[in-house]
Motif scaffolding. Sequence first.
Motif, short mmCIF file in Angstrom:
data_model
loop_
_atom_site.label_atom_id
_atom_site.label_comp_id
_atom_site.label_asym_id
_atom_site.label_seq_id
_atom_site.Cartn_x
_atom_site.Cartn_y
_atom_site.Cartn_z
N HIS A 13 0.83 -1.21 0.00
CA HIS A 13 0.00 0.00 0.00
C HIS A 13 0.86 1.26 0.00
CE1 HIS A 13 -3.47 -2.56 1.79
NE2 HIS A 13 -3.43 -2.63 0.48
N ASP A 14 1.99 1.14 -0.64
CA ASP A 14 2.91 2.26 -0.82
C ASP A 14 2.58 2.92 -2.15
OD1 ASP A 14 5.04 3.97 -1.35
OD2 ASP A 14 6.55 2.61 -0.55
N PRO A 15 2.14 4.18 -2.15
CA PRO A 15 1.71 4.82 -3.41
C PRO A 15 2.83 5.01 -4.42
CG PRO A 15 1.74 6.41 -1.61
CD PRO A 15 1.95 5.06 -1.00
N THR A 16 4.09 4.81 -4.02
CA THR A 16 5.18 4.95 -4.98
C THR A 16 5.37 3.70 -5.82
OG1 THR A 16 6.90 4.15 -3.45
CG2 THR A 16 6.38 6.51 -3.39
N HIS A 17 4.68 2.60 -5.47
CA HIS A 17 4.76 1.38 -6.27
C HIS A 17 3.71 1.40 -7.37
CE1 HIS A 17 6.73 -0.99 -2.74
NE2 HIS A 17 7.60 -0.24 -3.40
N PRO A 18 3.94 0.75 -8.50
CA PRO A 18 2.95 0.75 -9.58
C PRO A 18 1.66 0.04 -9.17
CG PRO A 18 5.00 -0.36 -10.24
CD PRO A 18 5.13 -0.01 -8.80
N THR A 19 0.56 0.47 -9.75
CA THR A 19 -0.74 -0.15 -9.48
C THR A 19 -1.43 -0.46 -10.80
OG1 THR A 19 -1.89 1.97 -9.41
CG2 THR A 19 -1.01 1.15 -7.33
N GLU A 20 -2.45 -1.32 -10.72
CA GLU A 20 -3.22 -1.63 -11.90
C GLU A 20 -4.14 -0.44 -12.22
OE1 GLU A 20 -3.07 -3.49 -9.21
OE2 GLU A 20 -1.88 -5.21 -9.86
N PRO A 21 -4.37 -0.13 -13.50
CA PRO A 21 -5.18 1.04 -13.85
C PRO A 21 -6.61 0.97 -13.33
CG PRO A 21 -3.97 0.20 -15.76
CD PRO A 21 -3.80 -0.80 -14.66
N SER A 22 -7.12 -0.24 -13.08
CA SER A 22 -8.52 -0.38 -12.66
C SER A 22 -8.72 -0.11 -11.18
CB SER A 22 -9.03 -1.79 -12.97
OG SER A 22 -8.27 -2.75 -12.27
N ASP A 23 -7.65 0.06 -10.42
CA ASP A 23 -7.79 0.25 -8.98
C ASP A 23 -8.52 1.55 -8.68
OD1 ASP A 23 -6.55 -2.09 -8.24
OD2 ASP A 23 -4.56 -1.19 -8.26
N ALA A 24 -9.36 1.50 -7.65
CA ALA A 24 -10.17 2.66 -7.28
C ALA A 24 -9.42 3.62 -6.37
CB ALA A 24 -11.46 2.19 -6.61
N ARG A 25 -8.24 3.22 -5.91
CA ARG A 25 -7.43 4.10 -5.07
C ARG A 25 -6.01 4.11 -5.62
NH1 ARG A 25 -11.49 5.32 -3.61
NH2 ARG A 25 -12.40 5.65 -1.55
N PRO A 26 -5.29 5.23 -5.53
CA PRO A 26 -3.94 5.26 -6.09
C PRO A 26 -2.98 4.29 -5.43
CG PRO A 26 -4.39 7.23 -4.78
CD PRO A 26 -5.68 6.51 -4.96
#
Length: 399
Positions: A14-27
Amino acid sequence: MTLLLSGIGRLVTHDPTHPTEPSDARPDVGAGLDDAWLVVDDDRVVATGTGALPAADERIDVAGRAVVPGFVDSHTHLVFAGDRGREFTARMAGQPYAAGGIATTIAATRAADDDHLRALLTRRVAESQAAGITTREVKSGYGATTRDEARLLRLAREVTSHTTFLGAHVVPPGTDADAFVDLVVSEMLPACAPLAESVDVFCEVGAFDVDQSRAVLEAGIAAGLRPRIHANQLGPGPGARLAVELGCASADHCTHLTDADVAALAGSDTVATLLPATDFSTRQPYPDGRRLLDAGATVALATNCNPGSSFTTSMAFVLALAVRHCGLTLDEALWSATRGGARSLRRDDVGHLSPGARADLVVLDAPDPSHLAYRPGMPLVAATFASGRQVAGAPLPPA
């Protein structure tokens, strides 16, 4: 002393500096690393990553297990005595839930001495640690007298700094509601405020109306307490909007919300804390978490552990219910049970595994966190670490 956890199958940070999937509802929902490692120094996370292992004083290989942040349980009633199993059985047979059962627990709790209550509380905390909970809030509310409410808060402070004064939990039988609110505001609050971080009220038909709830919360705010509220559990009502009006940290339950309620929560800093294990136990509708997230509200998940409507310390059970019945994805549910709960408690050092965060983490006996909902009811917590120290589970062998 540094500790390296290596061989992590899936590390959710849950570190916002790591990449996430585009579909996620939170950054920062779903942020994680595969085949990862994590370094702890004393009680803090200092680094996470993949590839070559950094040096450390000690090393544990978790053998492909997943690691997630420690769960943050932001709504519990852990200090109580007595049993209401028969009430649950009656509900399962069709009897409707009524908040009046709280009086049964009040009587049993008043009759218990401090040593007995402390032993019960210690057992429940240990059980919650074994379930991966590393930060918890604990409310009073089963005293209904100044002496007993203060006693419950003193015991709660032995296990957490997140204590909540809930003197306005239910109107005692045979008592005038307005007169009881006057007692809560004029006598209970001054005695209990030094023992509490927050103030709460059960704003509901059959408990306290909006004016009574406002009086309790405003008095708590004046005493330096952070406001929280039980809102919109048994039917539509003013609780969620009152939470926003008064800047409550959290509006809890949120089962029956209007469009205006959802918009108000989405436009505020008030966290909508969902308690789906309660709805399971009371046969109530489940809250619509999808609706809240899509509107932009911050959602938390908590156990609401209590003897009458949610006698569980299993956050994995709560996650499974949220995924199955509240419209949350697994990533969103995990975020809500960790970082969402931390936001409800106004903490920024727990609920995630970013560098500098408190080293609260759970090693799952599974390769991926999806197993928390995929394998409901299974004991999937292999080990729980709080502030860098293992507090539950079989000792993990050094590598």
